[in-house]
Design an enzyme around this catalytic site. Structure first.
Site, short mmCIF file in Angstrom:
data_model
loop_
_atom_site.label_atom_id
_atom_site.label_comp_id
_atom_site.label_asym_id
_atom_site.label_seq_id
_atom_site.Cartn_x
_atom_site.Cartn_y
_atom_site.Cartn_z
N GLY A 210 0.78 -1.19 0.00
CA GLY A 210 -0.02 -0.02 -0.05
C GLY A 210 0.92 1.09 0.15
N GLY B 165 1.01 5.39 1.55
CA GLY B 165 0.40 6.45 2.10
C GLY B 165 0.99 7.67 1.79
N GLY C 216 5.03 7.46 2.37
CA GLY C 216 6.02 6.53 1.52
C GLY C 216 5.00 5.39 1.31
N LYS D 282 7.97 0.16 5.80
CA LYS D 282 7.37 1.34 5.34
C LYS D 282 8.55 2.27 4.87
CE LYS D 282 4.11 4.09 7.38
NZ LYS D 282 3.37 5.06 8.10
N ASP E 100 -5.41 10.39 16.36
CA ASP E 100 -5.93 10.16 15.23
C ASP E 100 -6.74 8.64 14.99
OD1 ASP E 100 -6.47 10.86 12.55
OD2 ASP E 100 -4.55 10.33 11.78
N1 LIG Z 1 2.19 -3.16 9.00
C1 LIG Z 1 1.52 -3.09 7.77
N2 LIG Z 1 1.24 -4.27 7.11
C2 LIG Z 1 0.74 -4.55 5.90
N3 LIG Z 1 0.27 -3.31 5.59
C3 LIG Z 1 0.42 -2.09 5.70
C4 LIG Z 1 1.13 -2.07 7.08
N4 LIG Z 1 1.15 -0.63 7.29
C5 LIG Z 1 0.51 -0.07 6.28
N5 LIG Z 1 0.10 -1.11 5.54
C6 LIG Z 1 -0.68 -0.72 4.14
O1 LIG Z 1 0.06 0.52 3.45
C7 LIG Z 1 -0.79 1.47 3.28
C8 LIG Z 1 -0.13 2.66 3.47
O2 LIG Z 1 -0.05 2.85 4.81
P1 LIG Z 1 0.65 4.12 5.59
O3 LIG Z 1 0.51 4.04 7.20
O4 LIG Z 1 1.92 4.69 5.17
O5 LIG Z 1 -0.46 5.22 5.15
P2 LIG Z 1 -2.05 5.58 5.50
O6 LIG Z 1 -2.09 5.25 6.86
O7 LIG Z 1 -3.03 4.60 4.56
O8 LIG Z 1 -2.12 6.95 5.04
P3 LIG Z 1 -1.56 8.37 5.55
O9 LIG Z 1 -0.14 7.97 6.12
O10 LIG Z 1 -1.19 9.06 4.52
O11 LIG Z 1 -2.49 8.76 6.44
C9 LIG Z 1 -1.97 1.22 4.25
O12 LIG Z 1 -3.02 1.76 3.58
C10 LIG Z 1 -1.97 -0.31 4.37
O13 LIG Z 1 -2.84 -0.84 3.44
#
Ligand SMILES: Nc1ncnc2c1ncn2[C@@H]1O[C@H](COP(=O)(O)OP(=O)(O)OP(=O)(O)O)[C@@H](O)[C@H]1O
Length: 452
Positions: free
Chosen positions: A99, A101, A104, A121, A219
């Protein structure tokens, strides 16, 4: 479908980005005609040239536009299957994208020593500098995650830096998705009460731990609640969290930074200071409302209107939400933070204490890019690395059209569903070359692999 060549060049970039994002093993785009390749290269050279150069505009004028504004059919574009190259970050083997965000990308990963599946990440310092408070938020999150350990809080397993590339790798425990992802994929955008109950109990456990460590999350929302394969809920994203000073008399905070729809009236009304812990209770209440009704208690077309509505504190609960859930929602969404339920009151509430009956099938975790089983994406890289036949004729490369690739992917997924075998590898290479079980592979000291 045919496309303008100029647009093709542009869309090729975005297409290849999309395709690599979707990890469809496709990167190189090859044109049937050599002339077309040259014209693309010329075009790229032209725009890569320094536009500040005085000759640049002349070059543009002298170009015969017709040379590169011609049409190309999409079936003339063929894709080459990308070689899977094993990439190591320290002792971790990199897999495919999970995924992305604002900060990154998150990718699948395997710890080569423990063989534990992880998620990484990847944060680029250059990107963080462009995000307001980006570096600060990441530093804060890392500092907190290093000291906080709880079953319902995402665990930062390791932290690696590549100073040369200015990249940071946050190695976390692997999760299969977020509550938000599950809601988005479900028809009613809500969970049956017994399923919501299971998640809510875990949320309160995690929140209680955070508050006991004097941390206000700020949050809480379904998008920041991840699930492991075992169904454990993990609170994530501590980028805007705040630690209350050890010697502070109370939990007073001065800055509210979370997602607007989950903010309490005291923040919506612009109060200078407010109870931090009660902010988390409120956003957990909005989360509970959202996951049980599929709706939001407060809405507004703009943030201004939304905050106006939240600020008044009046909301309705759909008629199909009966007691005791009803009174729990009312208690958690009291406008006055003093009157709002505490964690202790939530724990003692009737809905919290007794699990609602199983009324309908649970909302499932949605597939990850057509893969309902969320299989580990690291295996094909290991298989390619260990079983690649060096004598294989490298000119014997196969090319496919986009349509053919889609069809191949579709039939691969179909056959996996019909076989119903979670452990069956999808890789063509696996079927052809596997001589020993992949799980026996030790991935230490890879010769010639791409160490980053
Ligand atoms: N520990 C993890 N295991 C599996 N997938 C993950 C994990 N952490 C994040 N992801 C996936 O990666 C995506 C991006 O995560 P990230 O925390 O970077 O951003 P977000 O929370 O979706 O958005 P933002 O940080 O922009 O508010 C998530 O939507 C999730 O699907």
């Amino acid at each position: 479908m045919s496309r303008d060549m100029c647009n093709t060049s542009k869309s090729l970039d975005s297409e290849s980005a999309d395709i690599s994002d979707q990890e469809r093993e496709v990167t190189n785009v090859i044109f049937n005609s050599k002339d077309e390749v040259n014209s693309i290269e010329d075009e790229e050279n032209l725009f890569i040239n320094d536009p500040n150069n005085a000759d640049f505009d002349d070059d543009l004028e002298n170009l015969n536009i017709a040379n590169f504004f011609h049409k190309v059919d999409s079936d003339q574009i063929i894709y080459q299957k990308k070689k899977r190259r094993l990439k190591l970050i320290g002792k971790y083997v990199m897999g495919d994208l999970l995924g992305e965000g604002a900060y990154g990308k998150v990718k699948d990963m395997l710890d080569s020593e423990t063989l534990c599946r992880r998620a990484v990440k990847i944060l680029k310092q250059r990107k963080l500098r462009r995000i307001p408070n980006g570096e600060l938020n990441v530093q804060r999150e890392i500092k907190l995650l290093k000291k906080l350990k709880h079953k319902n809080l995402i665990n930062l397993v390791d932290l690696l830096y590549n100073h040369e590339k200015e990249k940071m790798y946050l190695i976390m425990e692997y999760c299969v998705g977020s509550l938000q992802g599950m809601l988005d994929a479900s028809p009613d955008k809500k969970f049956p009460q017994y399923q919501a109950h299971d998640y809510f109990l875990q949320l309160i456990d995690g929140l209680e731990y955070l508050h006991s460590m004097r941390v206000v999350h700020k949050d809480i929302k379904p998008g920041n609640l991840l699930l492991t394969l075992e169904g454990d809920l993990k609170i994530t994203d501590l980028g805007v969290a705040e630690t209350i000073d050890l010697f502070a008399k109370d939990d007073i905070c001065y800055i509210g930074q979370g997602s607007p729809a989950f903010q309490p009236p005291e923040i919506a009304n612009g109060l200078d200071c407010f109870s931090g812990f009660k902010v988390d209770i409120w956003s957990s209440g909005v989360t509970l409302y959202n996951i049980t009704t599929g709706l939001y208690p407060f809405e507004g077309g703009t943030i201004f209107r939304l905050f106006e509505t939240i600020g008044k504190g009046d909301f309705d609960i759909p008629n199909d939400i009966a007691e005791p859930l009803r009174s729990l929602l009312v208690g958690m969404l009291r406008k006055d933070p003093e009157m709002r339920f505490s964690l202790r009151q939530i724990r003692q509430h009737a809905w919290f204490i007794s699990r609602p009956p199983c009324s309908s099938p649970p909302v499932p975790i949605p597939p990850l890019r057509d893969d309902a089983l969320h299989k580990m994406t690291v295996f094909p890289y290991l298989v390619e690395h260990y079983y690649h036949d060096p004598n294989e004729n490298s000119s014997d490369v196969q090319y496919f059209t986009e349509h053919e690739l889609n069809e191949m992917e579709k039939s691969r997924v179909d056959s996996e569903y019909s076989n119903g075998n979670a452990n069956q590898s999808s890789s063509k290479h696996n079927r052809r070359r596997s001589k020993k079980p992949v799980s026996c592979i030790s991935v230490k000291n890879f010769p010639g692999c791409n160490q980053s």
